[in-house]
Design an enzyme around this catalytic site. Structure first.
Site, PDB file in Angstrom:
ATOM      1  N   HIS A   1     105.427 -70.677 -60.912  1.00  0.00           N
ATOM      2  CA  HIS A   1     104.562 -71.608 -60.169  1.00  0.00           C
ATOM      3  C   HIS A   1     103.242 -71.878 -60.893  1.00  0.00           C
ATOM      4  CE1 HIS A   1     103.192 -67.750 -58.537  1.00  0.00           C
ATOM      5  NE2 HIS A   1     102.047 -68.352 -58.347  1.00  0.00           N
TER       6      HIS A   1
ATOM      7  N   LYS B   1     100.691 -75.870 -61.346  1.00  0.00           N
ATOM      8  CA  LYS B   1      99.296 -76.067 -60.949  1.00  0.00           C
ATOM      9  C   LYS B   1      98.719 -77.321 -61.589  1.00  0.00           C
ATOM     10  CE  LYS B   1      98.231 -71.273 -59.901  1.00  0.00           C
ATOM     11  NZ  LYS B   1      97.786 -71.432 -58.519  1.00  0.00           N
TER      12      LYS B   1
ATOM     13  N   GLU C   1      93.181 -60.423 -59.662  1.00  0.00           N
ATOM     14  CA  GLU C   1      93.438 -60.455 -58.227  1.00  0.00           C
ATOM     15  C   GLU C   1      92.569 -59.407 -57.546  1.00  0.00           C
ATOM     16  OE1 GLU C   1      97.915 -61.276 -57.371  1.00  0.00           O
ATOM     17  OE2 GLU C   1      97.842 -60.009 -59.133  1.00  0.00           O
TER      18      GLU C   1
ATOM     19  N   ASP D   1     105.377 -57.968 -64.236  1.00  0.00           N
ATOM     20  CA  ASP D   1     105.128 -58.813 -63.069  1.00  0.00           C
ATOM     21  C   ASP D   1     104.299 -60.050 -63.412  1.00  0.00           C
ATOM     22  OD1 ASP D   1     105.399 -59.088 -60.190  1.00  0.00           O
ATOM     23  OD2 ASP D   1     103.231 -58.748 -60.077  1.00  0.00           O
TER      24      ASP D   1
ATOM     25  N   HIS E   1     103.889 -65.363 -66.255  1.00  0.00           N
ATOM     26  CA  HIS E   1     102.772 -66.289 -66.039  1.00  0.00           C
ATOM     27  C   HIS E   1     101.818 -66.383 -67.241  1.00  0.00           C
ATOM     28  CE1 HIS E   1     104.326 -66.237 -62.090  1.00  0.00           C
ATOM     29  NE2 HIS E   1     103.805 -65.108 -61.724  1.00  0.00           N
TER      30      HIS E   1
END
Ligand code: NAD
Length: 484
Positions: A178, A182, A216, A235, A240
């Site tokens: 995802h 963006k 995060e 992860d 990403h």
């Protein structure tokens, strides 16, 4: 200026795992926004397919609640929500058995785009692909969407690719990352390849280094035991951060088209050098007050899994030789903030007497919060008092000029789902890219496992372990501040 909505063909979108967390939190609220934008032609439907025994009415009730809980401002539009819910169907199905498949086959419309979102554990992908084929639900025109994690190493990723390839051609498979959906990530490509200004300087003659940060504030609580088998490298970095690095580092593709772009990304991954152990810093967050430590969250008192990683990478090609790419990502950091920064070299010589500040151009691409791109440029501080220089950000997003308020920027998921319906694979990962990424990642993980590397502890709310700061300080550089 009102944003232009590109129409799509009518579709049946089946969401396997349609009652799951991802479907309720992201996929369905996103599809509701596309419905509001007029991108769901009248005969289009969304079919939830999951294990729970319920009917279409029950499913509509569940999604009504999901929109109320996870939707944005649009959740107040109750008439529109009801109109959207009439497009929803539900089939109780067992991915591993025979129950529900005949019902699904019967429900599907002819002559519409058929897309199947595998929002379930990867262990079910093979079973789903096979049953879609056996029951003749997915023909050669159908599309399937698969979620991360795409394997946990090269072998498992290969196995998954082979499983899917038994029933689907690569041109039918949409592997979602995802981050590629963006707005700003796409704008990065527009800025880079749509202007004369940037590309000539996009190389080791002018760029000092590149930083990619995905920070995060949340910990892993709630999914700690799952996360503990993966860690930040698997992860976040393998997928990403690697995708972001590829878009920054790739050569200009000849066209903005799926395979042209993915070929260039693949070349970057293949050119990544192995990373020396002393260029990798792994961390775990400590406890703070009554907040648990990583090991407590992971329910594994002896865990060596990293909740933070920072690394210095090199790309072995002519464009980037000698330019370090510093990557870092972690949980429980100071702020929720994702940014790519292209830091240009210092001016060789300053003509301004007494100006001691080190001025640098920095192109920063912010993914969150406040998506946007700006360029730090040096100008004269306004007013009298001589030539005092000051660094200011030049907004390259021009959100206001284009009339695009933050709320109108569609979420990555909805944008990517619409690309699936349009049959556009440009922003999805190809199987060989994913495998190449694991080929680079695996030896690094094997290396620290063999060394029994113990992650460095870091304080929640900090920028990560001290050693991560040192990784750059040693090179006479510093990380950009993590700020929300
Ligand atoms: P979840 O556990 O909340 O939901 C799982 C769904 O799968 C449920 O709808 C369940 O009914 C269905 N299911 C399970 N076994 C089934 C079977 N045998 N037959 C038919 N349906 C079955 O999971 P989730 O969090 O929604 O995640 C789904 C997938 O997306 C996972 O692969 C996950 O790794 C991935 N993912 C999730 C997120 C997220 O934010 N939740 C983010 C990225 C990727």
């Amino acid at each position: 200026m009102v944003s232009r909505v590109i129409p799509v063909d009518p579709f049946d979108l089946v969401i396997f795992g349609g009652t799951g967390d991802l479907a309720r939190r992201k996929i369905l609220p996103g599809l509701f926004r596309r419905f509001l934008a007029g991108q769901m032609p009248p005969s289009s439907r969304i079919i939830g397919a999951a294990r729970s025994d319920m009917d279409a009415e029950g499913y509509r009730g569940m999604i009504r609640e999901a929109i109320a809980e996870f939707g944005g401002d649009e959740r107040d539009q109750s008439d529109q929500i009801e109109a959207f819910l009439t497009r929803l169907e539900y089939v109780a199905i067992d991915a591993m058995g025979d129950g529900g498949w005949a019902d699904l086959a019967e429900l599907m419309q002819r002559d519409v785009v058929r897309a199947f979102y595998f929002s379930v554990a990867p262990s079910l992908f093979g079973a789903l692909a096979e049953r879609l084929h056996v029951h003749k639900i997915a023909g050669p025109q159908a599309r399937i969407v698969v979620e991360k994690p795409f394997g946990r190493d090269l072998d498992t990723a290969r196995e998954l690719n082979q499983t899917l390839a038994e029933h689907f051609d690569e041109s039918q498979i949409y592997r979602i990352d995802h981050y590629l959906g963006k707005e700003t990530v796409q704008n990065l490509m527009a800025v880079r390849f749509g202007n004369m200004l940037f590309e000539p300087l996009w190389n080791n003659h002018y760029v000092d280094h590149i930083q990619i940060t995905v920070a995060e504030t949340v910990g892993v609580g709630g999914r700690g035991s799952y996360y503990d088998k993966s860690g930040a490298m698997r992860d976040m970095v393998q997928n990403h951060l690697m995708q972001l690095l590829c878009l920054i580092a790739m050569e200009p593709p000849s066209r903005f088209e799926a395979d042209a772009l993915r070929d260039e990304k693949l070349k970057v991954i293949r050119a990544l050098e192995p990373v020396a152990p002393h260029h990798i810093v792994r961390g775990q967050y400590e406890a703070r007050g009554d907040e648990p430590s990583y090991r407590e969250d992971a329910e594994n008192p002896k865990s060596f899994t990293e909740s933070f990683i920072a690394m210095k990478c090199h790309i072995a090609n002519w464009r980037w030789a000698g330019v370090p790419f510093y990557l870092r990502t972690g949980k429980k950091l100071r702020a929720r903030s994702s940014e790519i920064a292209v830091v240009y070299k210092d001016l060789g010589h300053s003509i301004f007497e007494g100006d001691e500040a080190r001025h640098r151009n920095i192109l920063s691409i912010r993914l969150q919060p406040n998506e946007g791109i700006d360029m730090q440029v040096t100008i004269k501080e306004p007013g009298p008092g001589g030539m005092r220089l000051v660094d200011v950000p030049l907004d390259l997003t021009f959100a206001e000029a284009l009339g695009e308020s933050g709320h109108e920027i569609s979420d990555a998921y909805e944008r990517l789902i619409m690309d699936v319906i349009r049959g556009n694979q440009t922003l999805f990962m190809r199987g060989d890219e994913v495998e190449a990424a694991w080929r680079w990642t695996d030896p690094l993980i094997e290396g620290w496992e063999a060394r029994n590397d113990v992650p460095k502890l870091y304080e929640p709310g900090s920028s990560g372990p001290e050693d991560a700061l040192m990784l750059m300080h040693r090179d006479g550089r510093r990380w950009r501040e993590i700020k929300g």
